[in-house]
Scaffold this motif. Structure first.
Motif, PDB file in Angstrom:
ATOM      1  N   ARG A 295     -76.214  76.085-100.366  1.00 55.44           N
ATOM      2  CA  ARG A 295     -76.289  74.990 -99.397  1.00 55.44           C
ATOM      3  C   ARG A 295     -76.853  73.730-100.050  1.00 55.44           C
ATOM      4  N   ARG A 296     -76.457  72.561 -99.562  1.00 59.62           N
ATOM      5  CA  ARG A 296     -77.037  71.300-100.019  1.00 59.62           C
ATOM      6  C   ARG A 296     -78.204  70.953 -99.095  1.00 59.62           C
ATOM      7  N   ARG A 297     -79.297  70.532 -99.687  1.00 56.52           N
ATOM      8  CA  ARG A 297     -80.475  70.200 -98.874  1.00 56.52           C
ATOM      9  C   ARG A 297     -80.150  69.086 -97.885  1.00 56.52           C
ATOM     10  N   GLY A 298     -80.624  69.224 -96.655  1.00 58.28           N
ATOM     11  CA  GLY A 298     -80.482  68.139 -95.689  1.00 58.28           C
ATOM     12  C   GLY A 298     -79.209  68.177 -94.859  1.00 58.28           C
ATOM     13  N   ASP A 299     -78.258  69.084 -95.177  1.00 53.70           N
ATOM     14  CA  ASP A 299     -77.019  69.145 -94.392  1.00 53.70           C
ATOM     15  C   ASP A 299     -77.290  69.784 -93.028  1.00 53.70           C
ATOM     16  N   VAL A 300     -76.763  69.171 -91.985  1.00 48.45           N
ATOM     17  CA  VAL A 300     -76.839  69.798 -90.669  1.00 48.45           C
ATOM     18  C   VAL A 300     -75.636  70.727 -90.525  1.00 48.45           C
ATOM     19  N   THR A 301     -75.780  71.760 -89.678  1.00 45.76           N
ATOM     20  CA  THR A 301     -74.716  72.760 -89.539  1.00 45.76           C
ATOM     21  C   THR A 301     -73.429  72.129 -89.006  1.00 45.76           C
ATOM     22  N   ALA A 302     -73.559  71.405 -87.922  1.00 47.49           N
ATOM     23  CA  ALA A 302     -72.360  70.864 -87.279  1.00 47.49           C
ATOM     24  C   ALA A 302     -72.692  69.555 -86.587  1.00 47.49           C
ATOM     25  N   ALA A 303     -71.767  68.615 -86.651  1.00 47.69           N
ATOM     26  CA  ALA A 303     -71.926  67.349 -85.930  1.00 47.69           C
ATOM     27  C   ALA A 303     -70.541  66.827 -85.580  1.00 47.69           C
ATOM     28  N   PHE A 304     -70.260  66.726 -84.286  1.00 46.78           N
ATOM     29  CA  PHE A 304     -69.028  66.036 -83.867  1.00 46.78           C
ATOM     30  C   PHE A 304     -69.287  65.312 -82.563  1.00 46.78           C
ATOM     31  N   ALA A 305     -68.468  64.282 -82.353  1.00 44.33           N
ATOM     32  CA  ALA A 305     -68.771  63.299 -81.310  1.00 44.33           C
ATOM     33  C   ALA A 305     -68.208  63.690 -79.948  1.00 44.33           C
ATOM     34  N   ASP A 306     -68.939  63.321 -78.917  1.00 46.95           N
ATOM     35  CA  ASP A 306     -68.357  63.203 -77.586  1.00 46.95           C
ATOM     36  C   ASP A 306     -67.867  61.763 -77.514  1.00 46.95           C
ATOM     37  N   THR A 307     -66.567  61.584 -77.360  1.00 49.72           N
ATOM     38  CA  THR A 307     -65.999  60.229 -77.437  1.00 49.72           C
ATOM     39  C   THR A 307     -65.708  59.637 -76.058  1.00 49.72           C
ATOM     40  N   THR A 308     -66.177  60.320 -75.009  1.00 50.69           N
ATOM     41  CA  THR A 308     -65.850  59.886 -73.645  1.00 50.69           C
ATOM     42  C   THR A 308     -66.209  58.426 -73.406  1.00 50.69           C
ATOM     43  N   LYS A 309     -67.411  58.029 -73.858  1.00 46.12           N
ATOM     44  CA  LYS A 309     -67.872  56.670 -73.559  1.00 46.12           C
ATOM     45  C   LYS A 309     -66.999  55.636 -74.289  1.00 46.12           C
ATOM     46  N   ALA A 310     -66.762  55.846 -75.563  1.00 48.57           N
ATOM     47  CA  ALA A 310     -65.931  54.886 -76.316  1.00 48.57           C
ATOM     48  C   ALA A 310     -64.515  54.869 -75.764  1.00 48.57           C
ATOM     49  N   ASN A 311     -63.981  56.044 -75.414  1.00 46.00           N
ATOM     50  CA  ASN A 311     -62.608  56.093 -74.871  1.00 46.00           C
ATOM     51  C   ASN A 311     -62.520  55.306 -73.570  1.00 46.00           C
ATOM     52  N   ALA A 312     -63.520  55.494 -72.697  1.00 44.04           N
ATOM     53  CA  ALA A 312     -63.459  54.859 -71.372  1.00 44.04           C
ATOM     54  C   ALA A 312     -63.809  53.377 -71.446  1.00 44.04           C
ATOM     55  N   GLU A 313     -64.916  53.057 -72.072  1.00 45.07           N
ATOM     56  CA  GLU A 313     -65.408  51.673 -71.982  1.00 45.07           C
ATOM     57  C   GLU A 313     -64.768  50.740 -72.994  1.00 45.07           C
ATOM     58  N   LEU A 314     -64.431  51.255 -74.163  1.00 47.09           N
ATOM     59  CA  LEU A 314     -63.764  50.398 -75.151  1.00 47.09           C
ATOM     60  C   LEU A 314     -62.239  50.496 -75.028  1.00 47.09           C
ATOM     61  N   ALA A 315     -61.776  51.458 -74.203  1.00 46.96           N
ATOM     62  CA  ALA A 315     -60.335  51.743 -74.135  1.00 46.96           C
ATOM     63  C   ALA A 315     -59.792  51.949 -75.555  1.00 46.96           C
ATOM     64  N   TRP A 316     -60.547  52.716 -76.315  1.00 53.25           N
ATOM     65  CA  TRP A 316     -60.203  52.992 -77.709  1.00 53.25           C
ATOM     66  C   TRP A 316     -60.172  54.488 -77.909  1.00 53.25           C
ATOM     67  N   LYS A 317     -59.210  54.974 -78.625  1.00 47.79           N
ATOM     68  CA  LYS A 317     -59.306  56.355 -79.094  1.00 47.79           C
ATOM     69  C   LYS A 317     -58.587  56.477 -80.421  1.00 47.79           C
ATOM     70  N   THR A 318     -58.934  57.508 -81.157  1.00 48.21           N
ATOM     71  CA  THR A 318     -58.335  57.624 -82.484  1.00 48.21           C
ATOM     72  C   THR A 318     -56.844  57.913 -82.354  1.00 48.21           C
ATOM     73  N   GLU A 319     -56.095  57.339 -83.279  1.00 46.29           N
ATOM     74  CA  GLU A 319     -54.641  57.529 -83.280  1.00 46.29           C
ATOM     75  C   GLU A 319     -54.213  58.424 -84.429  1.00 46.29           C
ATOM     76  N   LYS A 320     -55.084  58.574 -85.412  1.00 38.75           N
ATOM     77  CA  LYS A 320     -54.679  59.274 -86.633  1.00 38.75           C
ATOM     78  C   LYS A 320     -55.353  60.641 -86.731  1.00 38.75           C
ATOM     79  N   THR A 321     -54.671  61.561 -87.391  1.00 37.60           N
ATOM     80  CA  THR A 321     -55.167  62.932 -87.521  1.00 37.60           C
ATOM     81  C   THR A 321     -55.859  63.134 -88.875  1.00 37.60           C
ATOM     82  N   LEU A 322     -56.473  64.311 -89.011  1.00 37.49           N
ATOM     83  CA  LEU A 322     -57.063  64.677 -90.303  1.00 37.49           C
ATOM     84  C   LEU A 322     -55.981  64.695 -91.390  1.00 37.49           C
TER      85      LEU A 322
END
Ligand code: UD1
Length: 339
Positions: A295-322
């Motif tokens: 393991r690398r020191r300082g790495d968190v196990t998992a982090a991913f976003a809840d995008t509800t606020k940006a999707n609703a208020e900015l009317a923005w969502k990602t268009e591109k995939t991994l």
């Protein structure tokens, strides 16, 4: 059309944002000290957009230089502030340089905004402010945890500095908290060019496939995730760039609900390190040389976003995939290596 200052505008996210600002009909003014960027990004921007924005080389941790710049640019409609050091590991060894650069520049810019009555500030923040969040996906209401590195602390303290400045001087600002921006412009005219050995996963993957590095080390496969490797929210840099244009336009049009808003920029989906490797192998047709290490020191196990606020208020969502991001990252790597 608005005139927008982009600090760090020749860097990875900055250069892509300049392109999207120009595509949206705005005028961008770029400031960069070239400490982690080259003038090639400027010609890349010109090739993509057909326009060459004004570029001024400024060391933003030098107060005099900041004052000089603003004295001839007092007509800015908004400021997107990317310029900062960003290497987590390095920040542990050079904390004072990180505080001086990342916070000094921020304070000097805000002072000029106050003195020249400028407004509309977008801050380049990070999901690192959440640390290992108690609940996934991570919403903007997740508590800010004590920082794991001086770099992370500069983002937390940076957000606090802006909050205090807003209370005293009445600016409008938005902090955009990025998850893991990756990829490159599909034209392969601009992309990520880490100096030396890359610390981030995707440039290490593409450099390994290009033969610049021998082998990718995957840092641990004993985490509590579906395949044991860390899970992150990888977001295409062009999607990140577009969110900045929307955010600055929101401030320009006074659509903001409060004078300091925070938005997560992510896809909402986590991918593990092994899934990133699989995506790369799928789109490139290359087989990647990697091995599992400690393991690398300082790495968190998992982090991913809840995008509800940006999707609703900015009317923005990602268009591109991994897969899109890995395709573009690989196209860029091959171009700069003449493969
Ligand atoms: C980190 C910071 C983030 C910062 C970003 C910029 C934290 C929690 N996150 O993101 O705030 O904006 O760096 O640099 O501090 N990996 C490998 N092998 C490698 C490189 C990475 O397996 O050679 C793995 C890591 O263990 C991690 C994932 O790939 O699980 C992503 O790593 P990286 O690209 O460095 O980004 P973060 O650490 O998520």
């Amino acid at each position: 059309m608005a005139k927008i200052l982009v600090t760090g505008g020749l860097g990875f996210i900055g250069s892509h944002t300049v392109v999207e600002l120009i595509n949206a009909g705005h005028e961008a003014v770029i400031v960069d000290d070239l400490s982690n960027a080259t003038m090639q990004a400027l010609s890349g921007i010109e090739k993509i957009t057909g326009k060459c924005p004004e570029f001024v080389r400024v060391d933003l941790k030098n107060k005099k230089e900041v004052q000089n710049f603003f004295s001839s640019h007092s007509d800015l409609d908004g400021i997107i502030h990317f310029a900062a050091f960003k290497a987590v590991g390095e920040s542990v060894y050079k904390p004072l340089e990180y505080y001086e650069n990342n916070l000094g520049s921020l304070v000097y810019i805000l002072q000029e905004m106050r003195d020249l009555s400028l407004d509309n500030f977008i801050f380049s923040s990070s999901c690192t402010v959440y640390g290992q969040a108690d609940e996934l996906p991570i919403t903007e209401n997740s508590p800010v945890k004590s920082a794991l590195s001086p770099y992370g602390n500069t983002k937390q303290v940076g957000e606090e500095i802006i909050k205090d400045a807003i209370e005293a001087h009445g600016f409008n600002a938005i902090s955009l908290r990025y998850f893991n921006p990756i990829g490159a412009h599909p034209s392969a005219e601009i992309g990520e060019s880490p100096l030396g050995v890359p610390l981030n996963l995707v440039p290490f993957v593409t450099q390994t496939a290009a033969g610049v590095r021998q082998q990718l080390s995957v840092f641990g496969n004993d985490y509590e995730t579906r395949d044991g490797t860390n899970e992150r929210d990888y977001i295409h840099v062009v999607d990140v760039a577009k969110a900045h244009v929307i955010a600055v336009e929101r401030l320009l049009k006074r659509k903001n609900l409060t004078n300091y808003e925070f938005f997560n920029l992510g896809t909402g989906t986590g991918s593990t390190v092994l899934e990133v490797i699989q995506s790369f192998e799928r789109v490139s047709g290359e087989s990647l040389n990697y091995k599992i290490v400690e393991r690398r020191r300082g790495d968190v196990t998992a982090a991913f976003a809840d995008t509800t606020k940006a999707n609703a208020e900015l009317a923005w969502k990602t268009e591109k995939t991994l897969d899109d991001a890995m395709t573009d990252a690989w196209r860029w790597e091959k171009k700069i290596r003449n493969i």
